[in-house]
Design a protein around this motif. Structure first.
Motif, PDB file in Angstrom:
ATOM      1  N   PHE A 128      -7.094  -6.514   3.864  1.00 35.62           N
ATOM      2  CA  PHE A 128      -7.576  -6.003   4.906  1.00 35.62           C
ATOM      3  C   PHE A 128      -7.924  -7.028   6.081  1.00 35.62           C
ATOM      4  CE2 PHE A 128     -11.555  -4.403   7.045  1.00 35.62           C
ATOM      5  CZ  PHE A 128     -10.979  -3.299   7.821  1.00 35.62           C
ATOM      6  N   THR A 163      -4.907   2.617  -3.728  1.00 34.00           N
ATOM      7  CA  THR A 163      -4.448   1.213  -3.225  1.00 34.00           C
ATOM      8  C   THR A 163      -5.817   0.059  -3.576  1.00 34.00           C
ATOM      9  OG1 THR A 163      -5.317   1.210  -0.916  1.00 34.00           O
ATOM     10  CG2 THR A 163      -3.076   2.067  -1.761  1.00 34.00           C
ATOM     11  N   TYR A 164      -6.657   0.521  -4.086  1.00 38.28           N
ATOM     12  CA  TYR A 164      -7.821  -0.361  -4.456  1.00 38.28           C
ATOM     13  C   TYR A 164      -7.439  -1.163  -5.691  1.00 38.28           C
ATOM     14  CZ  TYR A 164     -12.354  -2.293  -5.392  1.00 38.28           C
ATOM     15  OH  TYR A 164     -13.451  -3.357  -5.617  1.00 38.28           O
ATOM     16  N   SER A 174      -5.454  -2.993  -1.074  1.00 40.15           N
ATOM     17  CA  SER A 174      -5.634  -2.952   0.558  1.00 40.15           C
ATOM     18  C   SER A 174      -6.649  -3.635   0.840  1.00 40.15           C
ATOM     19  CB  SER A 174      -5.518  -1.575   0.797  1.00 40.15           C
ATOM     20  OG  SER A 174      -4.344  -0.947   0.610  1.00 40.15           O
ATOM     21  N   ASN A 175      -7.892  -3.663  -0.098  1.00 45.16           N
ATOM     22  CA  ASN A 175      -9.268  -4.474   0.385  1.00 45.16           C
ATOM     23  C   ASN A 175      -9.037  -5.949   0.420  1.00 45.16           C
ATOM     24  OD1 ASN A 175      -9.394  -1.895  -1.106  1.00 45.16           O
ATOM     25  ND2 ASN A 175     -11.505  -2.209  -0.231  1.00 45.16           N
ATOM     26  N   GLY A 234       0.801  -1.236   0.017  1.00 44.03           N
ATOM     27  CA  GLY A 234      -0.031   0.110   0.185  1.00 44.03           C
ATOM     28  C   GLY A 234       0.841   1.196   0.033  1.00 44.03           C
ATOM     29  N   THR A 235       2.069   1.261   0.775  1.00 44.00           N
ATOM     30  CA  THR A 235       2.831   2.409   0.834  1.00 44.00           C
ATOM     31  C   THR A 235       3.376   2.696  -0.561  1.00 44.00           C
ATOM     32  OG1 THR A 235       3.350   1.952   3.050  1.00 44.00           O
ATOM     33  CG2 THR A 235       4.751   3.455   2.044  1.00 44.00           C
ATOM     34  N   LYS A 263       3.688  -6.505   7.973  1.00 43.39           N
ATOM     35  CA  LYS A 263       2.771  -5.431   7.913  1.00 43.39           C
ATOM     36  C   LYS A 263       3.421  -4.129   7.591  1.00 43.39           C
ATOM     37  CE  LYS A 263      -0.847  -2.475   8.755  1.00 43.39           C
ATOM     38  NZ  LYS A 263      -1.775  -2.560   7.765  1.00 43.39           N
ATOM     39  N   SER A 289      -4.480  -8.074   7.580  1.00 52.45           N
ATOM     40  CA  SER A 289      -3.847  -6.845   8.153  1.00 52.45           C
ATOM     41  C   SER A 289      -4.670  -6.523   9.662  1.00 52.45           C
ATOM     42  CB  SER A 289      -4.134  -5.579   7.396  1.00 52.45           C
ATOM     43  OG  SER A 289      -3.583  -4.179   7.990  1.00 52.45           O
ATOM     44  N   GLN A 301      -4.902   0.760  -9.744  1.00 52.28           N
ATOM     45  CA  GLN A 301      -5.521   1.350  -8.656  1.00 52.28           C
ATOM     46  C   GLN A 301      -5.711   3.002  -9.300  1.00 52.28           C
ATOM     47  OE1 GLN A 301      -2.710   3.052  -5.598  1.00 52.28           O
ATOM     48  NE2 GLN A 301      -1.345   3.894  -6.947  1.00 52.28           N
TER      49      GLN A 301
END
Length: 256
Positions: free
Chosen positions: A178, A170-171, A174-175, A7-8, A212, A181, A235
């Motif tokens: 999730f 980030t889609y 990240s989803n 994500g970063t 993480k 995470s 994204q």
């Protein structure tokens, strides 16, 4: 070199694409954390300073950017940016900061950003998106909210700022990650729920959580810009999704 979370990486890739089109000038980063955004800006020819509330974070930044500090291109300040004298910047940038303020603090943060912008200056704010994804990490990090597009735009509008660009980031990566995470954060950081909101905020900048926020070196074979580029394109294509867990906002002062 650090191996960054997916994500970063995706956030930095998008930010790099947007900022690369700007003329380098003077920036301020609020809540610099590990310094990835400052590093990106410095590499693109910008100069500026960073504020952080955590002494350990400031020490880490001073070590990481010792060369840039000695060259006079960068300064790290331990303290509250809202209490510092108003200065003029071409770029005011923050990543995962605004959500740490209550409603009054949020307004003060945005208005300070407005007041610090040079004529034609830009404020870039990266915040957690999709309120439906409120979870254990928000609680542990000391968040007050997650933003929708509408609430983000309205927050800036109230302080005489206009949002010139907003998109989800980030889609769907990240989803998809999730649930995992949440499991990792709950296992490693649940004890932070006993801390004050301010202390959770201070500790949210640099977090050494295996798989993480920190990853073994061999995963750099996967977690790098080249491999992640197709996900970066995805994204961007999915930037309009209301399920995007990160929002990227560019705003300008109405009066400058």
């Amino acid at each position: 070199m650090d191996v960054l979370p997916p994500g970063t990486l995706l956030q930095l890739m998008y930010l790099k694409e947007r900022v690369s089109g700007l003329e380098p000038g003077c920036f301020v980063e609020i809540g610099a954390g590990s310094g990835h955004i400052s590093d990106l800006l410095l590499s693109l020819g910008w100069h500026g300073k960073a504020f952080d509330l955590s002494s350990s974070t400031v020490e880490s930044l001073q070590t990481r950017f010792s060369a840039e500090i000695s060259e006079g291109r960068y300064e790290v300040v331990l303290g509250d940016w809202l209490a510092a004298p108003v200065a003029s910047y071409d770029l005011v940038v923050s990543c995962m900061v605004m959500e740490h303020f209550d409603d009054d603090g949020e307004r003060a943060f945005i208005s300070r950003g407005r007041d610090c912008l040079a004529p034609g200056g830009l404020m870039i704010s990266i915040v957690p998106g999709s309120p439906d994804h409120w979870g254990i990490e928000d609680e542990i990090a000391g968040h007050y909210r997650r933003y929708s597009r509408e609430t983000a735009i309205e927050a800036f509008r109230r302080e005489d700022m206009t949002v010139s660009h907003v998109t989800g980031l980030t889609y769907p990566v990240s989803n998809m990650l999730f649930p995992l995470s949440n499991f990792i954060v709950k296992r490693n950081e649940s004890k932070k729920l006993t801390l004050s909101m301010l202390e959770r905020t201070k500790q949210s900048g640099i977090r050494g959580i295996p798989m993480k926020t920190s990853f073994p070196g061999f995963l750099s074979l996967l977690l790098n810009e080249k491999v992640m580029f197709p996900l970066h394109l995805i994204q961007k294509l999915c930037g309009g999704s209301r399920k995007a867990m990160v929002l990227y906002c560019e705003s300008k002062s109405i009066n400058k």
